[in-house]
Scaffold this motif. Sequence first.
Motif, short mmCIF file in Angstrom:
data_model
loop_
_atom_site.label_atom_id
_atom_site.label_comp_id
_atom_site.label_asym_id
_atom_site.label_seq_id
_atom_site.Cartn_x
_atom_site.Cartn_y
_atom_site.Cartn_z
N SER A 161 -15.81 -16.13 6.89
CA SER A 161 -17.19 -16.31 6.44
C SER A 161 -17.43 -15.70 5.07
O SER A 161 -18.55 -15.72 4.56
N GLN A 162 -16.37 -15.12 4.49
CA GLN A 162 -16.48 -14.45 3.18
C GLN A 162 -15.36 -14.95 2.27
O GLN A 162 -14.36 -14.27 2.06
N PRO A 163 -15.49 -16.17 1.75
CA PRO A 163 -14.39 -16.81 1.00
C PRO A 163 -13.79 -15.98 -0.12
O PRO A 163 -12.57 -15.97 -0.30
N GLU A 164 -14.63 -15.26 -0.87
CA GLU A 164 -14.09 -14.47 -2.00
C GLU A 164 -13.22 -13.34 -1.50
O GLU A 164 -12.15 -13.07 -2.05
N GLU A 165 -13.67 -12.64 -0.45
CA GLU A 165 -12.86 -11.56 0.11
C GLU A 165 -11.65 -12.12 0.86
O GLU A 165 -10.57 -11.51 0.85
N GLU A 167 -9.80 -14.60 0.15
CA GLU A 167 -8.69 -14.94 -0.75
C GLU A 167 -7.76 -13.76 -0.97
O GLU A 167 -6.54 -13.92 -1.09
N LEU A 168 -8.33 -12.55 -0.99
CA LEU A 168 -7.54 -11.34 -1.23
C LEU A 168 -7.03 -10.71 0.06
O LEU A 168 -5.89 -10.24 0.12
N LEU A 169 -7.88 -10.69 1.08
CA LEU A 169 -7.58 -9.91 2.27
C LEU A 169 -6.98 -10.70 3.44
O LEU A 169 -6.28 -10.13 4.28
N ALA A 170 -7.23 -12.01 3.48
CA ALA A 170 -6.73 -12.79 4.61
C ALA A 170 -5.21 -12.74 4.74
O ALA A 170 -4.69 -12.61 5.86
N PRO A 171 -4.44 -12.83 3.63
CA PRO A 171 -2.98 -12.74 3.78
C PRO A 171 -2.54 -11.43 4.42
O PRO A 171 -1.57 -11.42 5.19
N LEU A 172 -3.26 -10.33 4.14
CA LEU A 172 -2.90 -9.04 4.74
C LEU A 172 -3.19 -9.06 6.24
O LEU A 172 -2.39 -8.56 7.05
N ALA A 173 -4.33 -9.64 6.62
CA ALA A 173 -4.68 -9.71 8.04
C ALA A 173 -3.71 -10.62 8.80
O ALA A 173 -3.33 -10.33 9.94
N MET A 174 -3.30 -11.71 8.16
CA MET A 174 -2.34 -12.60 8.80
C MET A 174 -0.99 -11.91 8.97
O MET A 174 -0.34 -12.04 10.03
N ASP A 175 -0.56 -11.17 7.96
CA ASP A 175 0.69 -10.40 8.07
C ASP A 175 0.59 -9.37 9.20
O ASP A 175 1.55 -9.16 9.96
N GLU A 176 -0.58 -8.73 9.32
CA GLU A 176 -0.77 -7.74 10.37
C GLU A 176 -0.59 -8.38 11.75
O GLU A 176 0.10 -7.82 12.62
#
Length: 314
Positions: A161-165, A167-176
Amino acid sequence: MNSLVPPPSPPATPALARLAGLLTAHAPQDGSFQTCIPGVHAIRASNTSTELVHGLHCAALCIVAQGAKTVMLGDESYEYDPSRMMIFSLDLPIAAMIRQASVAAPYLSFRLDFDQERLSELILKAYPDGVPAVPDRRAVYVAQAGEPVIDAAARLLTLASQPEEAELLAPLAMDEIVLRLLRGPFGARLAQLGRVESHRIGKVVDWIRRNFDQPIRIDDMAELAHMSTSSLHEHFKSLTSMSPLQFQKTLRLQEARRLMLSTGMDAGLACQRVGYASPSQFSREYARHFGSAPTRDMVRLRSAGLSEAVSFTQ
């Protein structure tokens, strides 16, 4: 048919309730919804299934937050419901049925498609000394998701729900999420995807998936996998529960059914389109797979209003 039923799920937790709420927001009506984060989907269904839904399921993690579902691979049946996760480590032709859902309490599921290249990198980090051998190498299994994985999935959906964030943070959450899976009790099962044999079988699966309407020569498939024909059969069946020819046949029949339902194509043309040379063989194998001959099956599905609900590609 073998039914692989895990132990009963524990009561719903706050993390699971949060995940269900986020899935409801991202899937406002029945269907599968791609979020702004590539590979992250929210799935909703308000009714139980009256038919097995047949289709190709991609390599992915699925977590049920509400409701229950049955998935069939070959002659094996897998059951999962709230807090359980189902992991597919290869693209597989399956059949599925929603067993528990209602308008008041719809079936809700989170799906994260695996990035194969990134998964391979994380497998090396989680198992720097090599992946331990496991007795069961099936490319699909069900297990308890665990609070940390459910919480990470909820945080990933929050980012959707926060497209700008995102872009930066989703790859980290997916890796987690992937690392928690790899370091969990069933991590070695998922890490099997990084083994040489599984990678080679994955190449054969991909070739069949893209060329299912073409004749298969097992010697060519063995050469593609850099295996003997006997080793190819052993590893392919261990991962998919099917032989390469059975895998191809399942894809052909699924696609023929989809073509007849979605385009009104007659059985003779659908038979040719998916690679069958013999209409009688097609009709026999179709009836064996779906329970009735092609024309009769189409009449039944359309009269029941199911022409839009019996095939999928994920």
